[in-house]
Design an enzyme around this catalytic site. Structure first.
Site, PDB file in Angstrom:
ATOM      1  N   CYS A 156      -7.773  34.641  -2.203  1.00 34.78           N
ATOM      2  CA  CYS A 156      -7.492  34.292  -3.594  1.00 34.78           C
ATOM      3  C   CYS A 156      -7.130  32.802  -3.674  1.00 34.78           C
ATOM      4  CB  CYS A 156      -6.406  35.195  -4.141  1.00 34.78           C
ATOM      5  SG  CYS A 156      -6.051  34.978  -5.893  1.00 34.78           S
ATOM      6  N   ASP A 213     -15.853  40.547  -9.762  1.00 37.53           N
ATOM      7  CA  ASP A 213     -14.662  39.709  -9.879  1.00 37.53           C
ATOM      8  C   ASP A 213     -14.693  38.975 -11.213  1.00 37.53           C
ATOM      9  OD1 ASP A 213     -12.618  37.832  -9.663  1.00 37.53           O
ATOM     10  OD2 ASP A 213     -12.986  37.447  -7.535  1.00 37.53           O
ATOM     11  N   HIS A 245     -12.106  41.496  -7.662  1.00 37.43           N
ATOM     12  CA  HIS A 245     -11.241  40.512  -7.027  1.00 37.43           C
ATOM     13  C   HIS A 245     -10.231  41.236  -6.125  1.00 37.43           C
ATOM     14  CE1 HIS A 245      -9.471  36.518  -6.738  1.00 37.43           C
ATOM     15  NE2 HIS A 245      -8.280  37.068  -6.861  1.00 37.43           N
TER      16      HIS A 245
END
Length: 277
Positions: A156, A213, A245
């Site tokens: 991330c 995502d 995600h």
């Protein structure tokens, strides 16, 4: 913050215990890696303005270990990131995850991502890159790490940093970026994004992204792929069509076991193929 105040603050800063408050409740299927046969726990990394905490895991015996820098999510170096370092250590790596937000705040104690984002937005890229240089230096001088076998991976927020650090430090032999943001508006604190450094990248990076995502549009992934074509890095990007995600985050509902396991095997193969083993 005055220098002496900052130094005092950093000297007393500690790592998170358990999972970040903002990611509760924790999935029942969370992966837990023990520390048997390892030296694992919190350490202090000397940096320009004091010390920052980090989590280090390494085999209990041996030396000259290949190094993996593990870069945190937006939630800090909480239990999930610490567990990942132990997974690497079980495979013979010296893995270390420095707490890169600590000057701006302890995000592990915040219960909402809306509280976390403003703190993370204040973190300068230059500070992050400098802290990672210091972490690498500590790993080599104090923890029996082999600077000639250096890899980096991040998730991330940390995925973006993987690309940027590989451009900053060509000593990195290989990197794997998990769903890191690729484009964005330049600011004084975050002047560049991966797409801006892609064409000049020399370090081979494997990007692992999710087709579902919603925070990283697929057109930005394709833009990155296109820029990488003119680089000498031989980097690659894999998109898992059905993954959201944070599909590697086994402590969250976003976890996708099939894609996570495939990505982990690709990571290990990528490191091996580039001499980091």
């Amino acid at each position: 913050m005055e220098e002496i105040t900052r130094r005092k603050f950093l000297a007393t800063a500690t790592l998170a215990t358990g999972f970040a408050l903002a990611v509760q409740p924790i999935s029942a299927g969370v992966i837990t890696t023990d520390s048997k046969g390892l030296v694992a726990g919190s350490v202090k990394i000397p940096v320009k303005d004091g010390e920052i905490p980090a989590y280090r895991a390494v085999p209990a015996t041996g030396e000259n270990f290949p190094i993996v820098l593990v870069i945190q999510e937006i939630f800090g170096v909480h239990e999930h990131i610490q567990d990942i370092t132990r997974r690497f250590a079980k495979l013979g790596y010296l893995a270390i995850a420095p707490e890169l937000f600590i000057r701006q705040g302890d995000v592990s104690k915040l219960s909402s991502i809306d509280e976390i984002r403003p703190i993370v937005a204040k973190v300068p890229d230059a500070q992050v890159l400098s802290d990672l240089d210091a972490t690498l230096d500590w790993a080599v001088k104090s923890a029996k790490g082999n600077a000639n076998k250096l890899a980096i991976t991040g998730f991330c927020w940390g995925g973006r940093i993987v690309w940027l650090y590989a451009a900053h430090n060509p000593q990195v032999k290989a990197g794997v970026a998990w769903y890191g943001r690729l484009v964005g508006d330049a600011t004084k604190l975050q002047p560049k994004y991966p797409v801006d450094i892609a064409s000049k990248l020399t370090v081979p990076i494997l990007g692992l992204y999710g087709g579902q995502d919603t925070s990283i549009p697929l057109d930005t992934v394709e833009q990155m792929r296109d820029r990488l074509k003119s680089s000498s890095s031989k980097s690659e990007i894999i998109v898992y069509p059905n993954a959201p995600h944070a599909f590697f985050a086994d402590y969250r509902s976003s976890y996708r076991e099939k894609e996570a396991k495939d990505g982990w095997q690709r990571l290990l193969a990528w490191f091996k193929s580039h001499g980091v083993q």
